[in-house]
Write a protein that holds these residues in place. Structure first.
Motif, mmCIF file in Angstrom:
data_model
loop_
_atom_site.group_PDB
_atom_site.id
_atom_site.type_symbol
_atom_site.label_atom_id
_atom_site.label_comp_id
_atom_site.label_asym_id
_atom_site.label_seq_id
_atom_site.Cartn_x
_atom_site.Cartn_y
_atom_site.Cartn_z
ATOM 1 N N SER A 177 -8.093 -2.390 7.112
ATOM 2 C CA SER A 177 -7.377 -3.630 7.423
ATOM 3 C C SER A 177 -6.677 -4.171 6.188
ATOM 4 N N ARG A 178 -7.342 -4.065 5.037
ATOM 5 C CA ARG A 178 -6.714 -4.517 3.792
ATOM 6 C C ARG A 178 -5.484 -3.682 3.482
ATOM 7 N N MET A 179 -5.588 -2.370 3.677
ATOM 8 C CA MET A 179 -4.440 -1.503 3.436
ATOM 9 C C MET A 179 -3.294 -1.852 4.374
ATOM 10 N N ALA A 180 -3.615 -2.096 5.637
ATOM 11 C CA ALA A 180 -2.583 -2.449 6.606
ATOM 12 C C ALA A 180 -1.894 -3.748 6.210
ATOM 13 N N SER A 181 -2.674 -4.711 5.749
ATOM 14 C CA SER A 181 -2.098 -6.001 5.332
ATOM 15 C C SER A 181 -1.180 -5.817 4.136
ATOM 16 N N MET A 182 -1.588 -4.982 3.185
ATOM 17 C CA MET A 182 -0.757 -4.743 2.007
ATOM 18 C C MET A 182 0.569 -4.097 2.401
ATOM 19 N N GLN A 183 0.529 -3.213 3.378
ATOM 20 C CA GLN A 183 1.747 -2.545 3.816
ATOM 21 C C GLN A 183 2.665 -3.495 4.582
ATOM 22 N N GLU A 184 2.069 -4.378 5.384
ATOM 23 C CA GLU A 184 2.861 -5.308 6.188
ATOM 24 C C GLU A 184 3.473 -6.417 5.334
ATOM 25 N N GLU A 185 2.841 -6.727 4.220
ATOM 26 C CA GLU A 185 3.308 -7.840 3.383
ATOM 27 C C GLU A 185 4.625 -7.548 2.691
ATOM 28 N N ILE A 186 5.081 -6.292 2.740
ATOM 29 C CA ILE A 186 6.336 -5.968 2.065
ATOM 30 C C ILE A 186 7.498 -6.781 2.634
ATOM 31 N N ALA A 187 7.378 -7.175 3.903
ATOM 32 C CA ALA A 187 8.450 -7.971 4.509
ATOM 33 C C ALA A 187 8.389 -9.429 4.077
ATOM 34 N N ASP A 188 7.247 -9.841 3.527
ATOM 35 C CA ASP A 188 7.061 -11.243 3.149
ATOM 36 C C ASP A 188 7.062 -11.465 1.642
ATOM 37 N N ASP A 189 6.782 -10.412 0.868
ATOM 38 C CA ASP A 189 6.632 -10.610 -0.573
ATOM 39 C C ASP A 189 7.997 -10.679 -1.256
ATOM 40 N N PRO A 190 8.004 -10.900 -2.569
ATOM 41 C CA PRO A 190 9.274 -11.056 -3.300
ATOM 42 C C PRO A 190 10.221 -9.871 -3.195
ATOM 43 N N LEU A 191 9.708 -8.671 -2.931
ATOM 44 C CA LEU A 191 10.593 -7.508 -2.852
ATOM 45 C C LEU A 191 11.646 -7.681 -1.770
ATOM 46 N N ALA A 192 11.255 -8.266 -0.641
ATOM 47 C CA ALA A 192 12.219 -8.453 0.448
ATOM 48 C C ALA A 192 13.336 -9.393 0.027
ATOM 49 N N LEU A 193 12.977 -10.481 -0.664
ATOM 50 C CA LEU A 193 13.987 -11.444 -1.109
ATOM 51 C C LEU A 193 14.873 -10.855 -2.203
ATOM 52 N N ILE A 194 14.247 -10.103 -3.127
ATOM 53 C CA ILE A 194 15.026 -9.497 -4.207
ATOM 54 C C ILE A 194 16.030 -8.500 -3.640
ATOM 55 N N ALA A 195 15.571 -7.664 -2.706
ATOM 56 C CA ALA A 195 16.468 -6.671 -2.100
ATOM 57 C C ALA A 195 17.634 -7.347 -1.393
ATOM 58 N N ARG A 196 17.362 -8.483 -0.757
ATOM 59 C CA ARG A 196 18.400 -9.196 -0.011
ATOM 60 C C ARG A 196 19.455 -9.791 -0.941
ATOM 61 N N GLU A 206 13.460 -6.963 -13.686
ATOM 62 C CA GLU A 206 12.126 -7.219 -14.238
ATOM 63 C C GLU A 206 11.198 -7.754 -13.164
ATOM 64 N N SER A 207 11.725 -8.545 -12.245
ATOM 65 C CA SER A 207 10.909 -9.081 -11.153
ATOM 66 C C SER A 207 10.374 -7.957 -10.271
ATOM 67 N N VAL A 208 11.228 -6.983 -9.986
ATOM 68 C CA VAL A 208 10.798 -5.845 -9.174
ATOM 69 C C VAL A 208 9.688 -5.089 -9.883
ATOM 70 N N GLU A 209 9.848 -4.873 -11.191
ATOM 71 C CA GLU A 209 8.838 -4.141 -11.945
ATOM 72 C C GLU A 209 7.497 -4.866 -11.915
ATOM 73 N N ARG A 210 7.538 -6.194 -12.024
ATOM 74 C CA ARG A 210 6.293 -6.970 -11.986
ATOM 75 C C ARG A 210 5.608 -6.843 -10.628
ATOM 76 N N VAL A 211 6.393 -6.940 -9.569
ATOM 77 C CA VAL A 211 5.816 -6.847 -8.221
ATOM 78 C C VAL A 211 5.256 -5.454 -7.971
ATOM 79 N N MET A 212 5.992 -4.428 -8.378
ATOM 80 C CA MET A 212 5.523 -3.060 -8.173
ATOM 81 C C MET A 212 4.254 -2.774 -8.968
ATOM 82 N N LYS A 213 4.204 -3.307 -10.172
ATOM 83 C CA LYS A 213 3.003 -3.115 -10.987
ATOM 84 C C LYS A 213 1.801 -3.806 -10.347
ATOM 85 N N GLY A 214 2.023 -5.007 -9.835
ATOM 86 C CA GLY A 214 0.936 -5.732 -9.175
ATOM 87 C C GLY A 214 0.447 -4.999 -7.932
#
Length: 275
Positions: A177-196, A206-214
């Motif tokens: 369930s934790r893995m599923a939540s992590m995968q689903e959060e990609i639509a809500d986390d900063p990556l979605a806004l940065i890509a947009r 640098e923001s992308v690198e921080r998010v990916m590292k986290g």
């Protein structure tokens, strides 16, 4: 100028170096499994009545597994996502993985910990069926004359195995369930806004690198928890439920399964031109 040119390639070389370490870790583990399997097979054939020696050998195998998981955990701090799609495994092996399966008990354990438990059910049932078919009767000694192999699982052992199965399944579900939540959060986390907001697709940031590292560190934590569950399941089965001879037979069958899947996968990849 020459010194600057010579130094420049050093940084990108780090990634291939880490991939080599990941692959080396896996192949060292495969080699260890072969050594362990040979030692276990000798013990089953020559020391089946020496409970202390069998218990010590089972403990030695558990320690090898623990050592492997510790190395994995350290490597995962550098690049945890690689363990979720390992290039060092065959495609057939990858199809069985569950949360970075450690390719070991090993493909049973390394898929889902509960598969190790299902293997006990499968082996014990198959052994008992073969023994009865050959003329044995309940209440007789089993085929090895000891009444102590996997076809002789007692009612109390079966109860303990069922309880371990249910407990482990609940823990698996939580991690899944934790893995599923992590995968689903990609639509809500900063990556979605940065890509947009970026003008170019895949533009560095640098923001992308921080998010990916986290995200990678979060995966490393989940991987470590999954490995801890695999180890705990194995230890409880081998050290607390099965007899020494049953434990060694269990380890033999798990290692045979893992190593066979690895070899079958290599053969399949070769036929398909993947190697």
């Amino acid at each position: 100028m020459e010194s600057q040119s010579a130094a420049a390639p050093a940084a990108p070389a780090a990634a291939p170096y880490m991939r080599d370490r990941f692959g080396c870790c896996f192949h060292n583990w495969i080699a260890q499994q072969h050594r362990d399997l040979n030692e276990l097979l000798v013990a089953v054939s020559t020391d089946s009545g020496d409970a202390e020696k069998l218990r010590s050998l089972a403990g030695k195998n558990i320690q090898h597994f623990r050592d492997y998981l510790e190395v994995r955990s350290q490597l995962a701090q550098h690049d945890a996502p690689s363990f979720f799609c390992p290039s060092w495994c065959t495609s057939f092996e990858d199809s069985f993985l569950w949360i970075g399966g450690c390719s070991d008990f090993k493909r049973s354990l390394s898929r889902r910990p509960t598969l190790a438990i299902r293997l006990v059910y499968s082996i014990s049932g198959s052994d008992l069926e073969a023994w009865l078919t050959s003329g044995g009767r309940r209440g007789d000694d089993n085929s090895n004359g000891s009444g102590d192999n996997l076809s002789a699982i007692s009612a109390s052992q079966l109860k303990s195995i069922n309880e371990l199965h249910m407990k482990t399944a609940r823990m698996e579900e939580k991690l899944s369930s934790r893995m599923a939540s992590m995968q689903e959060e990609i639509a809500d986390d900063p990556l979605a806004l940065i890509a947009r907001r970026r003008g170019r697709v895949g533009e560095e940031s640098e923001s992308v690198e921080r998010v990916m590292k986290g995200h990678a560190l979060s995966l490393a934590r989940v991987l470590t928890e999954a490995d801890e569950m695999r180890l705990a399941t194995l230890r409880e089965m081998v050290e607390e439920i099965l007899t020494p001879l049953q434990a060694v037979e269990f380890l033999v069958n798990m290692k045979k399964l893992h190593l066979s899947i690895h070899e079958w996968g290599k053969r399949r990849d070769s036929v398909l031109g993947k190697v």
